[in-house]
Design a protein around this motif. Sequence first.
Motif, PDB file in Angstrom:
ATOM      1  N   ARG A 147       0.821  -1.203   0.000  1.00 18.84           N
ATOM      2  CA  ARG A 147       0.000   0.000   0.000  1.00 18.84           C
ATOM      3  C   ARG A 147       0.861   1.263   0.000  1.00 18.84           C
ATOM      4  N   ARG A 150       2.592   1.654  -3.378  1.00 20.47           N
ATOM      5  CA  ARG A 150       1.670   2.129  -4.411  1.00 20.47           C
ATOM      6  C   ARG A 150       1.420   3.625  -4.271  1.00 20.47           C
ATOM      7  N   TYR A 153       4.507   5.430  -5.599  1.00 20.99           N
ATOM      8  CA  TYR A 153       4.554   5.333  -7.057  1.00 20.99           C
ATOM      9  C   TYR A 153       3.536   6.276  -7.701  1.00 20.99           C
ATOM     10  N   GLN A 154       2.319   6.260  -7.219  1.00 24.53           N
ATOM     11  CA  GLN A 154       1.264   7.084  -7.814  1.00 24.53           C
ATOM     12  C   GLN A 154       1.557   8.573  -7.656  1.00 24.53           C
TER      13      GLN A 154
END
Length: 243
Positions: A147, A150, A153-154
Amino acid sequence: MLLHAGLQDSRMWAQQVPVLARRHHVICLDLPGHGQSTGYDTTQAMQQVLLRVLDELQVKQVALVGISLGGACALDFALAHPERVSKLALVSTSVSGLEDRLDAQTKQVWPRITTQLVRADTAAAAEEFTRAWFDGPARRPNQVNARARRLLYQTTLTTMRAHRLSGWPRLSSQPAAPQVAKLTVPVLVMVGQQDLPFILACGQYLQQTVADQTGLVIANAGHMVNLEAPALFNRSLLAFLRP
Protein backbone atom coordinates in the motif's frame (compact mmCIF):
# COMPACT_ATOMS: atom_id res chain seq x y z
CA MET A 1 7.15 22.58 9.45
CA LEU A 2 7.14 19.36 7.45
CA LEU A 3 9.09 19.25 4.16
CA HIS A 4 8.36 16.30 1.88
CA ALA A 5 10.66 14.21 -0.31
CA GLY A 6 11.41 14.88 -3.95
CA LEU A 7 8.62 13.98 -6.43
CA GLN A 8 6.21 13.66 -3.51
CA ASP A 9 3.96 16.28 -1.91
CA SER A 10 2.54 17.26 1.47
CA ARG A 11 0.16 14.27 1.40
CA MET A 12 3.04 11.98 2.28
CA TRP A 13 2.69 13.30 5.85
CA ALA A 14 -0.92 12.08 6.18
CA GLN A 15 0.01 9.68 8.99
CA GLN A 16 2.02 12.34 10.84
CA VAL A 17 -0.06 15.53 10.71
CA PRO A 18 -3.01 14.37 12.89
CA VAL A 19 -0.63 12.94 15.50
CA LEU A 20 1.62 16.00 15.59
CA ALA A 21 -1.32 18.41 15.59
CA ARG A 22 -2.44 17.15 19.00
CA ARG A 23 0.56 18.89 20.57
CA HIS A 24 1.93 21.27 17.94
CA HIS A 25 0.91 23.80 15.33
CA VAL A 26 1.83 22.10 12.04
CA ILE A 27 2.86 23.79 8.78
CA CYS A 28 2.77 21.41 5.82
CA LEU A 29 3.50 22.76 2.36
CA ASP A 30 4.22 21.60 -1.18
CA LEU A 31 7.72 22.48 -2.33
CA PRO A 32 8.18 24.31 -5.65
CA GLY A 33 7.56 22.02 -8.62
CA HIS A 34 5.56 19.61 -6.50
CA GLY A 35 1.94 18.99 -5.52
CA GLN A 36 -0.30 22.02 -5.82
CA SER A 37 2.55 24.54 -6.04
CA THR A 38 2.33 26.89 -9.02
CA GLY A 39 4.78 29.09 -10.86
CA TYR A 40 8.36 28.31 -11.80
CA ASP A 41 10.56 30.94 -10.16
CA THR A 42 13.93 29.21 -10.10
CA THR A 43 15.85 32.31 -9.04
CA GLN A 44 15.25 31.86 -5.30
CA ALA A 45 16.99 29.21 -3.25
CA MET A 46 14.80 27.18 -0.91
CA GLN A 47 16.23 28.90 2.14
CA GLN A 48 14.74 32.16 0.79
CA VAL A 49 11.41 30.50 -0.01
CA LEU A 50 11.08 29.04 3.48
CA LEU A 51 12.05 32.36 5.06
CA ARG A 52 9.31 34.09 3.10
CA VAL A 53 6.74 31.46 4.15
CA LEU A 54 7.63 31.87 7.83
CA ASP A 55 7.56 35.66 7.56
CA GLU A 56 4.17 35.60 5.84
CA LEU A 57 2.82 33.34 8.60
CA GLN A 58 4.52 35.51 11.25
CA VAL A 59 6.33 32.50 12.70
CA LYS A 60 9.50 33.60 14.47
CA GLN A 61 10.93 30.16 15.13
CA VAL A 62 10.10 26.67 13.89
CA ALA A 63 11.04 23.03 14.35
CA LEU A 64 11.95 21.80 10.87
CA VAL A 65 11.31 18.21 9.81
CA GLY A 66 12.53 17.23 6.35
CA ILE A 67 12.84 13.94 4.52
CA SER A 68 15.18 13.40 1.56
CA LEU A 69 14.99 16.57 -0.61
CA GLY A 70 12.97 18.20 2.17
CA GLY A 71 15.77 17.37 4.60
CA ALA A 72 18.33 19.03 2.33
CA CYS A 73 16.11 22.13 2.16
CA ALA A 74 15.72 22.12 5.95
CA LEU A 75 19.47 21.79 6.46
CA ASP A 76 20.18 24.70 4.11
CA PHE A 77 17.68 26.87 5.95
CA ALA A 78 19.04 25.97 9.40
CA LEU A 79 22.57 26.86 8.29
CA ALA A 80 21.48 30.16 6.74
CA HIS A 81 19.00 31.22 9.44
CA PRO A 82 19.87 29.40 12.69
CA GLU A 83 17.95 31.96 14.78
CA ARG A 84 14.69 30.85 13.12
CA VAL A 85 15.09 27.12 13.93
CA SER A 86 14.39 25.56 17.32
CA LYS A 87 14.99 21.92 16.37
CA LEU A 88 15.98 20.11 13.19
CA ALA A 89 14.94 16.59 12.15
CA LEU A 90 16.81 15.27 9.11
CA VAL A 91 15.33 12.07 7.72
CA SER A 92 17.03 10.14 4.89
CA THR A 93 18.89 13.32 4.02
CA SER A 94 21.79 13.69 1.61
CA VAL A 95 24.46 16.24 2.48
CA SER A 96 25.95 18.38 -0.28
CA GLY A 97 29.73 18.36 -0.27
CA LEU A 98 29.97 14.61 0.33
CA GLU A 99 29.79 13.65 -3.34
CA ASP A 100 33.16 11.90 -3.07
CA ARG A 101 31.37 9.26 -0.97
CA LEU A 102 28.87 8.42 -3.72
CA ASP A 103 28.76 4.67 -4.33
CA ALA A 104 28.13 2.86 -7.62
CA GLN A 105 24.56 1.89 -6.71
CA THR A 106 23.48 5.43 -5.90
CA LYS A 107 25.22 6.86 -8.97
CA GLN A 108 23.06 4.64 -11.21
CA VAL A 109 19.71 5.79 -9.83
CA TRP A 110 19.08 9.09 -11.62
CA PRO A 111 20.51 8.01 -15.00
CA ARG A 112 18.01 5.14 -15.01
CA ILE A 113 15.16 7.52 -14.20
CA THR A 114 16.16 10.18 -16.72
CA THR A 115 16.60 7.54 -19.45
CA GLN A 116 12.92 6.68 -19.11
CA LEU A 117 11.93 10.36 -19.00
CA VAL A 118 13.82 11.02 -22.23
CA ARG A 119 11.74 8.23 -23.75
CA ALA A 120 8.63 10.00 -22.42
CA ASP A 121 7.78 6.87 -20.40
CA THR A 122 6.80 8.46 -17.11
CA ALA A 123 5.29 5.21 -15.82
CA ALA A 124 8.65 3.43 -16.20
CA ALA A 125 10.48 6.43 -14.72
CA ALA A 126 8.16 6.43 -11.70
CA GLU A 127 8.77 2.70 -11.25
CA GLU A 128 12.55 3.21 -11.39
CA PHE A 129 12.21 5.97 -8.78
CA THR A 130 10.10 3.72 -6.55
CA ARG A 131 12.54 0.83 -6.80
CA ALA A 132 15.43 3.03 -5.75
CA TRP A 133 13.80 5.31 -3.20
CA PHE A 134 11.26 2.96 -1.65
CA ASP A 135 12.40 -0.65 -2.13
CA GLY A 136 16.09 0.17 -1.77
CA PRO A 137 19.03 -1.81 -3.14
CA ALA A 138 18.44 -5.08 -1.26
CA ARG A 139 14.66 -5.60 -1.40
CA ARG A 140 12.24 -6.63 -4.10
CA PRO A 141 8.83 -4.98 -4.60
CA ASN A 142 7.06 -7.98 -3.08
CA GLN A 143 9.11 -7.62 0.10
CA VAL A 144 7.80 -4.16 1.07
CA ASN A 145 4.48 -2.70 2.17
CA ALA A 146 2.37 -2.80 -0.99
CA ARG A 147 0.00 0.00 0.00
CA ALA A 148 2.76 2.45 0.92
CA ARG A 149 4.71 1.53 -2.22
CA ARG A 150 1.67 2.13 -4.41
CA LEU A 151 1.10 5.54 -2.79
CA LEU A 152 4.69 6.58 -3.47
CA TYR A 153 4.55 5.33 -7.06
CA GLN A 154 1.26 7.08 -7.81
CA THR A 155 2.42 10.38 -6.29
CA THR A 156 5.70 10.18 -8.21
CA LEU A 157 3.86 9.54 -11.47
CA THR A 158 1.42 12.41 -10.83
CA THR A 159 4.27 14.82 -10.03
CA MET A 160 6.26 13.82 -13.10
CA ARG A 161 3.28 14.34 -15.38
CA ALA A 162 2.04 17.54 -13.75
CA HIS A 163 5.33 19.35 -13.25
CA ARG A 164 7.80 17.57 -15.60
CA LEU A 165 10.58 18.31 -13.09
CA SER A 166 10.11 22.05 -13.73
CA GLY A 167 10.72 24.55 -10.94
CA TRP A 168 12.64 21.98 -8.85
CA PRO A 169 13.69 23.50 -5.51
CA ARG A 170 17.08 25.16 -5.76
CA LEU A 171 19.50 24.38 -2.96
CA SER A 172 22.33 26.55 -1.70
CA SER A 173 25.46 26.83 -3.82
CA GLN A 174 27.49 26.48 -0.63
CA PRO A 175 28.14 22.82 0.32
CA ALA A 176 26.53 21.87 3.62
CA ALA A 177 29.10 19.30 4.77
CA PRO A 178 31.80 21.79 5.89
CA GLN A 179 29.17 23.81 7.79
CA VAL A 180 27.16 21.27 9.76
CA ALA A 181 29.58 21.28 12.69
CA LYS A 182 28.42 24.82 13.53
CA LEU A 183 24.81 23.71 14.09
CA THR A 184 23.89 24.40 17.71
CA VAL A 185 20.22 23.38 17.71
CA PRO A 186 19.21 19.82 18.65
CA VAL A 187 19.29 17.60 15.54
CA LEU A 188 17.57 14.27 14.98
CA VAL A 189 19.24 12.15 12.30
CA MET A 190 17.01 9.31 11.12
CA VAL A 191 17.73 6.77 8.38
CA GLY A 192 16.21 3.50 7.20
CA GLN A 193 18.51 0.50 7.36
CA GLN A 194 17.52 -0.55 3.82
CA ASP A 195 18.35 2.81 2.21
CA LEU A 196 20.97 3.40 -0.47
CA PRO A 197 24.59 3.39 0.76
CA PHE A 198 25.18 7.10 0.09
CA ILE A 199 22.24 8.16 2.27
CA LEU A 200 23.50 5.91 5.07
CA ALA A 201 26.96 7.47 4.69
CA CYS A 202 25.47 10.96 4.93
CA GLY A 203 23.56 9.97 8.07
CA GLN A 204 26.74 8.61 9.61
CA TYR A 205 28.59 11.83 8.76
CA LEU A 206 25.91 13.94 10.44
CA GLN A 207 26.01 11.77 13.54
CA GLN A 208 29.79 12.09 13.74
CA THR A 209 29.91 15.83 13.02
CA VAL A 210 26.89 17.50 14.65
CA ALA A 211 27.46 18.15 18.36
CA ASP A 212 23.88 18.02 19.66
CA GLN A 213 22.40 15.13 17.72
CA THR A 214 20.32 12.03 18.25
CA GLY A 215 20.85 9.23 15.73
CA LEU A 216 18.24 6.62 14.91
CA VAL A 217 18.39 3.76 12.40
CA ILE A 218 15.03 2.20 11.54
CA ALA A 219 15.37 -1.50 10.79
CA ASN A 220 13.35 -2.96 7.89
CA ALA A 221 12.72 0.46 6.36
CA GLY A 222 14.18 2.15 3.31
CA HIS A 223 14.38 5.78 2.25
CA MET A 224 10.75 6.74 2.97
CA VAL A 225 10.85 5.96 6.67
CA ASN A 226 7.66 7.79 7.63
CA LEU A 227 5.64 5.75 5.11
CA GLU A 228 7.09 2.38 6.08
CA ALA A 229 7.28 2.72 9.85
CA PRO A 230 4.78 5.48 10.73
CA ALA A 231 4.15 4.45 14.34
CA LEU A 232 7.85 4.28 15.26
CA PHE A 233 8.55 7.42 13.24
CA ASN A 234 5.81 9.34 15.06
CA ARG A 235 6.92 8.20 18.52
CA SER A 236 10.53 9.10 17.80
CA LEU A 237 9.67 12.49 16.36
CA LEU A 238 7.31 13.40 19.21
CA ALA A 239 9.96 12.44 21.75
CA PHE A 240 12.51 14.62 19.94
CA LEU A 241 10.14 17.59 19.74
CA ARG A 242 9.20 17.39 23.42
CA PRO A 243 10.39 20.52 25.27
